[in-house]
Write an enzyme that holds these catalytic residues in place. Sequence first.
Site, PDB file in Angstrom:
ATOM      1  CB  CYS A  18       2.887   3.917   5.041  1.00  0.00           C
ATOM      2  SG  CYS A  18       3.073   2.731   6.381  1.00  0.00           S
ATOM      3  CG  ASP A  40      -2.244 -13.383  -0.675  1.00  0.00           C
ATOM      4  OD1 ASP A  40      -1.458 -12.734   0.055  1.00  0.00           O
ATOM      5  OD2 ASP A  40      -2.073 -14.582  -0.966  1.00  0.00           O
ATOM      6  CG  HIS A  41       1.219 -12.346  -3.010  1.00  0.00           C
ATOM      7  ND1 HIS A  41       0.605 -13.225  -2.156  1.00  0.00           N
ATOM      8  CD2 HIS A  41       2.538 -12.468  -2.780  1.00  0.00           C
ATOM      9  CE1 HIS A  41       1.523 -13.856  -1.439  1.00  0.00           C
ATOM     10  NE2 HIS A  41       2.716 -13.407  -1.796  1.00  0.00           N
ATOM     11  CG  HIS A  90       2.012  -3.508   6.037  1.00  0.00           C
ATOM     12  ND1 HIS A  90       2.739  -3.221   7.169  1.00  0.00           N
ATOM     13  CD2 HIS A  90       1.776  -2.320   5.423  1.00  0.00           C
ATOM     14  CE1 HIS A  90       2.924  -1.907   7.249  1.00  0.00           C
ATOM     15  NE2 HIS A  90       2.357  -1.327   6.201  1.00  0.00           N
ATOM     16  CD  GLU A 100      -0.411  -0.947   8.479  1.00  0.00           C
ATOM     17  OE1 GLU A 100      -1.218  -0.578   7.615  1.00  0.00           O
ATOM     18  OE2 GLU A 100       0.226  -0.166   9.195  1.00  0.00           O
ATOM     19  CG  HIS A 110       5.892  -0.095   3.069  1.00  0.00           C
ATOM     20  ND1 HIS A 110       6.474   0.092   4.282  1.00  0.00           N
ATOM     21  CD2 HIS A 110       4.562   0.151   3.260  1.00  0.00           C
ATOM     22  CE1 HIS A 110       5.560   0.431   5.163  1.00  0.00           C
ATOM     23  NE2 HIS A 110       4.404   0.478   4.583  1.00  0.00           N
ATOM     24  CG  HIS A 161      -0.333   0.295   2.522  1.00  0.00           C
ATOM     25  ND1 HIS A 161      -1.061   0.606   3.650  1.00  0.00           N
ATOM     26  CD2 HIS A 161       0.956   0.311   2.920  1.00  0.00           C
ATOM     27  CE1 HIS A 161      -0.248   0.802   4.662  1.00  0.00           C
ATOM     28  NE2 HIS A 161       0.978   0.621   4.261  1.00  0.00           N
TER      29      HIS A 161
END
Length: 135
Positions: free
Chosen positions: A33, A79-80, A41, A124, A39, A14
């Site tokens: 962030c 996801d990913h 998480h 997070e 980057h 994000h």
Amino acid sequence: MIYVTRREVFSASHKLRNENLSDEENNKLFGKCCGVYGHGHNYTLEVVVAGEIDSVTGYVIDLKTLKNIIRENVVSKMDHKHLNYEVDFMKNVNPTSENIVVKIWEELVDKIPTGKLYSVKLYETENNYVEYKGE
Ligand code: NI
């Protein structure tokens, strides 16, 4: 009332940014962030369904069913992925954990077949989490 929880994990990128603020103000507010690419998480999601125990099944909700609903509607889409660019329900949303839990709630609330969605919790990091109960 019984509370049933399913935990799922996903990894996503994000970039936190308020488009109404300058680059300098964004950097000051969001730090790491907020880089050009953002980057990643490793998120942990906990979804809680509340209800009465069914006299036939002994369940509030079948956890296999809850798992499949969360994976199909949320995890498989996030996801990913980069949350700013690749997730339809996150379009035009600054992807803080606060905003993400509200969006996940909206994705799930009408899809729970027995019991009621009670809360969505998103970690997070190991030490930081946000919880939403629909209001
Ligand atoms: Ni971040």
